[in-house]
Design a protein around this motif. Sequence first.
Motif, PDB file in Angstrom:
ATOM      1  N   LEU A  51       0.856  -1.182   0.000  1.00 40.62           N
ATOM      2  CA  LEU A  51       0.000   0.000   0.000  1.00 40.62           C
ATOM      3  C   LEU A  51       0.897   1.239   0.000  1.00 40.62           C
ATOM      4  CD1 LEU A  51      -2.736  -0.974   2.631  1.00 40.62           C
ATOM      5  CD2 LEU A  51      -2.660  -1.453   0.173  1.00 40.62           C
ATOM      6  N   LEU A  52       0.724   2.092  -0.989  1.00 40.13           N
ATOM      7  CA  LEU A  52       1.491   3.328  -1.103  1.00 40.13           C
ATOM      8  C   LEU A  52       0.575   4.524  -0.898  1.00 40.13           C
ATOM      9  CD1 LEU A  52       3.566   2.602  -4.353  1.00 40.13           C
ATOM     10  CD2 LEU A  52       4.264   2.223  -1.991  1.00 40.13           C
ATOM     11  N   SER A  53       1.108   5.564  -0.269  1.00 43.93           N
ATOM     12  CA  SER A  53       0.395   6.829  -0.151  1.00 43.93           C
ATOM     13  C   SER A  53       1.366   7.941  -0.541  1.00 43.93           C
ATOM     14  CB  SER A  53      -0.116   7.054   1.275  1.00 43.93           C
ATOM     15  OG  SER A  53      -0.761   8.319   1.380  1.00 43.93           O
ATOM     16  N   PHE A 118      -0.401  33.524  -0.808  1.00 44.79           N
ATOM     17  CA  PHE A 118      -0.544  32.507  -1.853  1.00 44.79           C
ATOM     18  C   PHE A 118      -1.435  31.392  -1.311  1.00 44.79           C
ATOM     19  CE2 PHE A 118       3.247  31.464   0.551  1.00 44.79           C
ATOM     20  CZ  PHE A 118       3.111  30.108   0.814  1.00 44.79           C
ATOM     21  N   TYR A 119      -1.769  30.437  -2.178  1.00 46.26           N
ATOM     22  CA  TYR A 119      -2.617  29.311  -1.817  1.00 46.26           C
ATOM     23  C   TYR A 119      -1.847  28.004  -2.009  1.00 46.26           C
ATOM     24  CZ  TYR A 119      -6.624  32.486  -1.831  1.00 46.26           C
ATOM     25  OH  TYR A 119      -7.486  33.508  -1.573  1.00 46.26           O
ATOM     26  N   VAL A 120      -2.143  27.046  -1.126  1.00 49.03           N
ATOM     27  CA  VAL A 120      -1.555  25.707  -1.227  1.00 49.03           C
ATOM     28  C   VAL A 120      -2.686  24.703  -1.412  1.00 49.03           C
ATOM     29  CG1 VAL A 120      -0.164  23.940  -0.089  1.00 49.03           C
ATOM     30  CG2 VAL A 120       0.347  26.365   0.287  1.00 49.03           C
ATOM     31  N   VAL A 121      -2.586  23.889  -2.450  1.00 55.64           N
ATOM     32  CA  VAL A 121      -3.572  22.836  -2.714  1.00 55.64           C
ATOM     33  C   VAL A 121      -2.856  21.495  -2.627  1.00 55.64           C
ATOM     34  CG1 VAL A 121      -5.198  21.864  -4.373  1.00 55.64           C
ATOM     35  CG2 VAL A 121      -4.939  24.351  -4.179  1.00 55.64           C
ATOM     36  N   ARG A 122      -3.400  20.591  -1.828  1.00 51.84           N
ATOM     37  CA  ARG A 122      -2.785  19.286  -1.618  1.00 51.84           C
ATOM     38  C   ARG A 122      -3.793  18.170  -1.851  1.00 51.84           C
ATOM     39  NH1 ARG A 122      -0.181  21.115   4.143  1.00 51.84           N
ATOM     40  NH2 ARG A 122       1.799  21.952   3.365  1.00 51.84           N
ATOM     41  N   LYS A 123      -3.306  17.093  -2.441  1.00 53.79           N
ATOM     42  CA  LYS A 123      -4.090  15.874  -2.590  1.00 53.79           C
ATOM     43  C   LYS A 123      -3.184  14.666  -2.338  1.00 53.79           C
ATOM     44  CE  LYS A 123      -7.417  17.673  -5.964  1.00 53.79           C
ATOM     45  NZ  LYS A 123      -7.949  17.563  -7.358  1.00 53.79           N
ATOM     46  N   SER A 124      -3.782  13.621  -1.795  1.00 52.64           N
ATOM     47  CA  SER A 124      -3.052  12.368  -1.570  1.00 52.64           C
ATOM     48  C   SER A 124      -3.655  11.274  -2.436  1.00 52.64           C
ATOM     49  CB  SER A 124      -3.115  11.953  -0.095  1.00 52.64           C
ATOM     50  OG  SER A 124      -2.412  12.867   0.710  1.00 52.64           O
ATOM     51  N   ILE A 125      -2.791  10.385  -2.903  1.00 52.96           N
ATOM     52  CA  ILE A 125      -3.218   9.261  -3.735  1.00 52.96           C
ATOM     53  C   ILE A 125      -2.810   7.973  -3.042  1.00 52.96           C
ATOM     54  CG2 ILE A 125      -3.049   8.149  -5.987  1.00 52.96           C
ATOM     55  CD1 ILE A 125      -2.227  10.852  -7.149  1.00 52.96           C
ATOM     56  N   GLY A 126      -3.770   7.111  -2.791  1.00 52.08           N
ATOM     57  CA  GLY A 126      -3.495   5.797  -2.223  1.00 52.08           C
ATOM     58  C   GLY A 126      -3.478   4.742  -3.310  1.00 52.08           C
ATOM     59  N   HIS A 151       4.079   9.586   1.635  1.00 53.69           N
ATOM     60  CA  HIS A 151       3.482   9.644   2.970  1.00 53.69           C
ATOM     61  C   HIS A 151       3.513   8.299   3.694  1.00 53.69           C
ATOM     62  CE1 HIS A 151       2.401  13.680   2.286  1.00 53.69           C
ATOM     63  NE2 HIS A 151       1.327  13.467   1.560  1.00 53.69           N
ATOM     64  N   GLY A 152       3.407   7.215   2.956  1.00 59.11           N
ATOM     65  CA  GLY A 152       3.350   5.922   3.627  1.00 59.11           C
ATOM     66  C   GLY A 152       3.658   4.780   2.690  1.00 59.11           C
TER      67      GLY A 152
END
Length: 257
Positions: A51-53, A118-126, A151-152
Motif C-alpha cells: 500500500l502506497l500513499s 498565496f494558496y496551497v492545494v494538496r491531494k493524496s493518492i493511495g 506519505h506511507g
Amino acid sequence: MSRSTLWLLFAVLAVAARPAAAAFPADANPDPRSISVSGSAEIKVPPDEVLLSVGVESRAIVLADAKRTNDADVAKALAFLRASGVADKDVQTDYVNIEPRYPYDSGAKVVARLQPEFYVVRKSIGVRLTRVGAYEEVLAGLLANGAQYVHGIEFRTSQLRKHRDAARALAIRAAQEKADALASELGVRRGPVRSVSESYSGGWWRGGSGGWGNVGGGQAMQNVIQQTGDGGNGEDGTLAVGQISVNATVSASFAIE
C-alpha cells in the motif's frame, strides 16, 4: 388453628430458615490451585501486496491556478498508474486540502493580514499494488509524474487470517509445554484448562511519514530493506522486501492435579 396445623407450619419455617450454603454440594467451590502461563509464536511470511500513499502539492498566488496545476499533476500520476497496469479499483484519492497562506508581520494592518500571500492545494493518492516486485518502479514513476511526497509505505499479507491461525496453534503448544515443565518441576501434573485468552500483532510493515505533517523529508524515494527471505525480493532493482512477522500470544491457566 389446631395443634397439628401449627406443628406443620413450624416445620416449614424451619426448613426455609436453613443457610443457603447448606443446599449446595461440598465440592461446589473448586480447588483454586492453578498454573498460569503464556506462550508466544512468530511466523515470517513474504508480503504479497504493498500500500502506497503519495502526495501532490501545488502553490500559486491565485487559488484557481494552484488548483489547476494540482489537478494536472494528479491526472498525470493517475495516467502513469493506469499505464503501469494498476487497476482503477486499487487507486484512491483520499485527501484534499486547500490552505491560504498569510504573510506574517506584527506591524501590518489587520486588512493586510487578511489578504492571502498565496494558496496551497494538496491531494493524496493511495495505491494498492499486488505485484510486490513492481513497487520500486511504480514509486519512482509516481515521483516523476506529478507526486512530490511519500506519505506511507506498507507491506502486507492478504493471507493474514491463515497465518494468524498457524501462529495461534504454535502459541497454544508453547503454553502447554511451559505449563508441563512448571508442573514437572513442582512434582504435580497439569490439569484441564481453566481460562484462556489470545492476542495478535504484525501482518504488515509500515514506513513513511504518515501524512502531510512532515512534508519536508518525503521527496526522496525510500528503499526499505527488511530481513531477507525467499519469495520477496524485487526483480532487477535495489529493493529487498524480505519478510513480515505475524505474532500470536496465548495466555492460559491450568488446574493442578
